[in-house]
Motif scaffolding. Structure first.
Motif: not given
Length: 116
Positions: A21, A55, A70-73, A75, A77, A79
């Motif tokens: 992460s 993405h 992958s990404r979590d905008n 958060k 973050t 990965y």
């Protein structure tokens, strides 16, 4: 200021999995392409994968089919899911933010060691 903090590295056996992460701060994360790079002892830092703000992922040939970025905008973050790990994946893994106001930023790195 811009900060990138990686975590999730460790020691794993050949064939195992790890998820790295990278938590970002100090810039508009959702608008920035994010990447993962790695550096093995005595070698240059190499590209592993990147993911655009749309993405869309791109991978180095050496990790295609085994690693997933992958990404979590929400958060801030990004990965890196690493499966079917091999001894040659042993390296320090770095997170990178590309083209942030014309600059590039790196995290401090996280060690991944794959033992046979």
């Amino acid at each position: 200021q811009v900060q990138l903090v990686e975590s999730g590295g460790g020691l794993v056996q050949t064939g195992g999995s790890l998820r790295l992460s990278c938590v970002a701060s100090g810039f508009p994360f959702g608008a920035i392409t994010m990447g993962w790079y790695r550096q093995a002892p005595g070698k240059a830092r190499d590209f592993v994968a990147y993911i655009t703000e749309f993405h869309t992922p791109t991978y180095a040939d050496s990790v295609k089919g085994r690693f997933t970025i992958s990404r979590d905008n929400a958060k801030n973050t990004v990965y890196l899911q690493m499966n079917s790990l091999k001894s040659e994946d042993t390296a320090v893994y770095y997170c990178k933010a590309l083209r942030v106001w014309g600059n590039e930023y790196w995290g401090q790195g996280t060690q991944v060691t794959v033992s046979s």
